[in-house]
Enzyme design. Structure first.
Site, PDB file in Angstrom:
ATOM      1  N   LYS A  21      45.140  32.106  45.205  1.00  0.00           N
ATOM      2  CA  LYS A  21      44.048  32.807  44.539  1.00  0.00           C
ATOM      3  C   LYS A  21      44.484  33.238  43.147  1.00  0.00           C
ATOM      4  O   LYS A  21      45.602  33.739  42.965  1.00  0.00           O
ATOM      5  CB  LYS A  21      43.649  34.030  45.369  1.00  0.00           C
ATOM      6  CG  LYS A  21      42.475  34.841  44.814  1.00  0.00           C
ATOM      7  CD  LYS A  21      42.155  35.994  45.750  1.00  0.00           C
ATOM      8  CE  LYS A  21      40.937  36.786  45.297  1.00  0.00           C
ATOM      9  NZ  LYS A  21      40.593  37.865  46.258  1.00  0.00           N
ATOM     10  N   SER A  98      36.089  37.968  47.959  1.00  0.00           N
ATOM     11  CA  SER A  98      36.274  37.377  46.644  1.00  0.00           C
ATOM     12  C   SER A  98      37.150  36.127  46.647  1.00  0.00           C
ATOM     13  O   SER A  98      37.212  35.407  45.650  1.00  0.00           O
ATOM     14  CB  SER A  98      36.867  38.416  45.685  1.00  0.00           C
ATOM     15  OG  SER A  98      38.160  38.845  46.105  1.00  0.00           O
ATOM     16  N   SER A 122      38.037  40.424  51.703  1.00  0.00           N
ATOM     17  CA  SER A 122      38.017  39.268  50.807  1.00  0.00           C
ATOM     18  C   SER A 122      38.754  38.035  51.281  1.00  0.00           C
ATOM     19  O   SER A 122      38.674  36.995  50.632  1.00  0.00           O
ATOM     20  CB  SER A 122      38.534  39.667  49.419  1.00  0.00           C
ATOM     21  OG  SER A 122      37.574  40.433  48.736  1.00  0.00           O
TER      22      SER A 122
END
Length: 372
Positions: A21, A98, A122
């Site tokens: 990420k 996210s 997330s």
């Protein structure tokens, strides 16, 4: 491709392909946190974040920096600047966030394992939306060095994979020597009952859990309030991290500009209340986990929704079943389960005691095997 901020070539070798990420430092690449405002100021990272350094030392091949919601501040995975990763199960639905790109990279087979961050859901929410598995780790277990902060009070790093074995591989990359516990077939499951869940989702989760044995209904008095308490920390700390970027609104999406300001005002003067509520919630969870091996409830109250119209703020209710676990600082495993009559899965959330990732992986593996 909107799955990635930066796509890289596989390193030599046959180690697992790892998507990272883009809130986690990878040496030589800037960390953008999915934000134009951050990207324009970012320098290439001087070193890997400790979780990436550990993975690389064990032979992981970094295949790219995965896309995400701007500033990590959103559960839908939508990003107007870098693009929104496409949900491979249904392109009309959100990918979840996210850690959206991390989930999509795994679900499409572009990565074997992905690292995401989880502050209010997330890794679990995009896992549920995209039909994969993910582990939210105990707060403080995994080092946060080199990780772009959203709310240090709640932030965690965790692995995502197509199945339980891939998530276990991800934990071994983070923590060499990680070994799941042996599954205890006599362990009881406390089934948390919370309001406003689609009855079909509840039924799918119940059907899956009963394949392991009897389940016992439980209630958690402060569960719903805890999602709001966690929001106080996120609002306050996200503004502390990103407020200095608000001077040039042209480099921040309209919804995020508004969200940072609105959340700051909403959190004002509420931190002491939030801290006390989280202590109360943790005590309630600990008492339940003294009686049960794990607690269980859905990750999402429904299937992955379509993107919200208008201001795009309709993603906030997505965290109502996941955020309380962050507020309590406990680990949780997200695993897809069949949803009869739907092309989209449901997802069960297994919650364990602090430091109980080994137990959660064992239970998740047993459940996955029982589901066939």
């Amino acid at each position: 491709m909107t799955t990635w901020i930066v796509k890289t070539d596989d390193a030599p070798g046959d180690g697992p392909r790892l998507a990272v990420k883009d809130a986690i430092d990878v040496a030589g690449l800037p960390t953008t946190a999915g934000s134009r405002a951050v990207a324009e100021r970012a320098e290439p990272a001087a070193a890997d974040a400790p979780v990436v350094a550990s993975a690389r030392a064990q032979g992981a091949r970094i295949v790219g920096k995965a896309n995400l919601t701007e500033f990590c501040l959103g559960a839908d995975g939508v990003n107007p600047w870098s693009g929104t990763p496409v949900n491979p199960l249904d392109p009309s639905r959100i990918p979840g966030g996210s850690s959206s790109g991390s989930a999509v990279a795994v679900a499409t087979g572009e990565a074997d394992v992905a690292f995401g961050t989880d502050t209010a859901g997330s890794v679990r929410i995009p896992a549920a939306c995209c039909g994969i598995a993910a582990l939210k780790t105990t707060h403080g277990r995994v080092p946060l060095g080199g990780v772009y902060p959203l709310s240090p009070t709640l932030d965690t790093v965790g692995p995502m994979g197509r199945d339980v074995a891939a998530v276990v591989t991800g934990m071994r990359l983070i923590e060499p020597g990680f070994v799941p516990d042996a599954y205890d077939a006599n362990m009881t499951v406390g089934r948390l009952r919370v309001p406003n869940v689609d009855p079909a989702i509840d039924a799918a989760v119940d059907d899956a859990l009963r394949r392991l044995g009897p389940i016992t209904d439980e209630a958690c008095e402060h569960f719903q309030d805890a999602a709001l308490a966690g929001g106080v920390f996120i609002a306050e700390e996200a503004y502390e991290q990103n407020g200095h970027l608000l001077g040039d609104p042209s480099k921040i999406s309209e919804r995020m500009y508004r969200r940072l300001n609105v959340l700051k005002e909403a959190a004002a003067g509420r931190r002491a209340w939030a801290e006390q509520l989280c202590k109360t919630l943790r005590a309630e969870f600990d008492a339940l986990l003294d009686r049960h091996g794990v607690l269980a409830l859905p990750v999402l109250a429904g299937v992955a929704p379509e993107p919200a119209g208008g201001d795009g703020d309709g993603d906030l209710p997505l965290t109502m079943l996941t955020g309380p676990v962050n507020a309590a600082g406990l680990p949780a495993f997200a695993l897809p389960v069949p949803l009869p009559g739907s092309h989209l899965p449901a997802s069960v959330q297994l919650i364990g005691p602090a430091g109980g990732e080994e137990r959660l992986c064992a239970v998740a593996a047993a459940l996955e095997a029982a589901l066939g």
